[in-house]
Write an enzyme that holds these catalytic residues in place. Structure first.
Site, short mmCIF file in Angstrom:
data_model
loop_
_atom_site.label_atom_id
_atom_site.label_comp_id
_atom_site.label_asym_id
_atom_site.label_seq_id
_atom_site.Cartn_x
_atom_site.Cartn_y
_atom_site.Cartn_z
N SER A 71 45.34 37.88 43.79
CA SER A 71 45.15 37.08 45.25
C SER A 71 46.21 37.16 46.09
O SER A 71 47.07 36.95 45.68
CB SER A 71 44.33 35.54 44.91
N TYR B 27 45.59 28.25 40.52
CA TYR B 27 45.07 29.34 40.86
C TYR B 27 45.75 30.43 41.20
O TYR B 27 46.06 31.56 40.69
CB TYR B 27 43.78 29.35 41.85
N1 LIG Z 1 36.43 36.04 46.77
C1 LIG Z 1 37.75 35.72 47.46
O1 LIG Z 1 37.99 35.43 48.40
C2 LIG Z 1 38.83 36.12 46.35
C3 LIG Z 1 40.21 36.24 46.82
C4 LIG Z 1 40.92 36.78 46.11
C5 LIG Z 1 40.84 36.95 44.73
N2 LIG Z 1 39.50 36.81 44.14
C6 LIG Z 1 39.25 37.28 42.99
O2 LIG Z 1 38.54 38.25 42.93
C7 LIG Z 1 37.80 38.11 41.72
C8 LIG Z 1 36.15 38.14 41.95
O3 LIG Z 1 35.97 36.93 42.89
P1 LIG Z 1 34.47 36.74 43.51
O4 LIG Z 1 34.72 36.18 44.65
O5 LIG Z 1 33.72 37.98 43.35
O6 LIG Z 1 33.92 35.75 42.16
P2 LIG Z 1 32.30 35.15 42.15
O7 LIG Z 1 31.49 35.60 43.10
O8 LIG Z 1 32.60 33.82 41.67
O9 LIG Z 1 31.93 36.19 40.78
C9 LIG Z 1 32.80 35.75 39.56
C10 LIG Z 1 32.36 36.87 38.42
O10 LIG Z 1 33.15 36.36 37.36
C11 LIG Z 1 32.14 35.98 36.22
N3 LIG Z 1 33.03 35.18 35.39
C12 LIG Z 1 33.35 34.17 35.75
N4 LIG Z 1 34.25 33.51 34.57
C13 LIG Z 1 33.74 34.59 33.58
C14 LIG Z 1 34.33 34.60 32.15
N5 LIG Z 1 34.71 33.44 31.46
N6 LIG Z 1 33.89 35.49 31.37
C15 LIG Z 1 33.20 36.59 32.03
N7 LIG Z 1 32.79 36.67 33.37
C16 LIG Z 1 33.13 35.60 34.07
C17 LIG Z 1 31.02 35.63 37.14
O11 LIG Z 1 29.79 36.01 35.99
P3 LIG Z 1 28.70 34.88 36.14
O12 LIG Z 1 27.73 35.65 37.22
O13 LIG Z 1 27.59 35.10 35.11
O14 LIG Z 1 28.87 33.65 36.49
C18 LIG Z 1 31.01 36.39 38.16
O15 LIG Z 1 30.41 37.71 37.75
C19 LIG Z 1 38.23 36.82 40.79
O16 LIG Z 1 39.15 37.31 39.90
C20 LIG Z 1 38.74 36.37 42.02
O17 LIG Z 1 39.86 35.27 41.69
C21 LIG Z 1 38.66 36.62 45.05
#
Ligand SMILES: NC(=O)c1ccc[n+]([C@@H]2O[C@H](COP(=O)([O-])OP(=O)(O)OC[C@H]3O[C@@H](n4cnc5c(N)ncnc54)[C@H](OP(=O)(O)O)[C@@H]3O)[C@@H](O)[C@H]2O)c1
Length: 249
Positions: free
Chosen positions: A145, A158
């Site tokens: 991130s 985080y």
């Molecule tokens: N969005 C941002 O601004 C941002 C910025 C920087 C980094 N990131 C990183 O990018 C990645 C994706 O983020 P996102 O925003 O797309 O997140 P999101 O929309 O909240 O989706 C999270 C995904 O992770 C799955 N998940 C969560 N905990 C899990 C576990 N213990 N085992 C297996 N699957 C799990 C969820 O499954 P379910 O659908 O079944 O709940 C979902 O598919 C993450 O690592 C996040 O930290 C995101």
């Protein structure tokens, strides 16, 4: 080779592919010809929707359940995906959680929950996937991130978990390089997903106005970077974290 077919015959496992960035990455990889295993932890409905979109567009995909905090669940997932698709060429790990708390109100359980999902899961998934991956030629993409290097108040644990992901991909690249497997991370700034709905509601205007590109990032802004890191075009990149934040940092 055309861009749309550059991943044909490849099998991609997109962990956390049910929603957000992972769902966009799954759709993108499928559009480039990869067969895609989409995983979810609880949201089977969301994973099924991604799979339907891919199959309706003529691609191949299937949904699998796995909680990446549980080692036996990871082993079962890898075996099931490998049995279904005959191996794994690309691992994208988009699973993660992002609760924020100020220093004064955190406890060990809070820290462990984040570290389990974001760090332990990254290690266990990589360890279990490597023996099943194409070697040479395998590709692994994890998620760091922007906050790993530019933390904001209350994001400390985080941010630390994502700094750990960047360190892990760097260190694992030393062990996986000789196998011909590349491993990198993408470090997004704020991307509009379920994870960031509250932040965008609260600070969306400020984020837009301080971002040189003048908008909030979307999952598709990151999916193309994942696809590049999963493709033969990124052959000579490993151990790196690619920052993608619209110029904010
Ligand atoms: N969005 C941002 O601004 C941002 C910025 C920087 C980094 N990131 C990183 O990018 C990645 C994706 O983020 P996102 O925003 O797309 O997140 P999101 O929309 O909240 O989706 C999270 C995904 O992770 C799955 N998940 C969560 N905990 C899990 C576990 N213990 N085992 C297996 N699957 C799990 C969820 O499954 P379910 O659908 O079944 O709940 C979902 O598919 C993450 O690592 C996040 O930290 C995101």
């Amino acid at each position: 080779m055309s861009a749309s077919s550059s991943l044909s015959s490849k099998v991609a496992l997109v962990v956390g592919g049910s929603r957000g960035i992972g769902a966009a990455a799954a759709r993108k990889l499928a559009s480039m010809g990869a067969q895609v295993a989409v995983t979810y932890k609880t949201r089977r409905d969301a994973a099924d929707e991604v799979v339907s979109d891919i199959t309706e567009a003529g691609g191949k995909a299937a949904a699998f359940e796995a909680d990446i905090v549980q080692a036996p669940a990871i082993d079962s997932l890898l075996q099931a995906v490998s049995a279904r698709f005959g191996g794994i060429d690309i691992l994208v790990n988009s699973a993660g959680i992002a609760p924020y708390r100020p220093l004064g109100s955190m406890d060990a359980a809070f820290v462990r929950e984040i570290m389990d999902a974001n760090v332990v899961g990254t290690v266990l998934l990589t360890q279990a996937a490597v023996p099943l991956m194409t070697s040479p030629g395998g590709r692994i993409v994890h998620f760091s991130s922007r906050l790993a290097t530019s933390p904001i108040p209350t994001s400390s644990v985080y941010a630390a978990s994502k700094a750990a992901v960047s360190a892990l991909v760097h260190a694992f690249s030393k062990e996986l390089g000789p196998k011909g497997i590349t491993i990198n991370a993408v470090a997004p700034g704020v991307i509009e997903t379920d994870m960031t709905a509250a932040i965008i509601q609260e600070r969306g205007r400020a984020i837009r106005s301080t971002t040189p590109l003048g908008r909030i990032g979307q999952p598709d802004d990151i999916a193309g970077i994942v696809a590049f890191l999963a493709s033969p075009d990124s052959d000579w990149i490993t151990g790196r974290t690619i920052l993608a934040d619209g110029g904010l940092s």
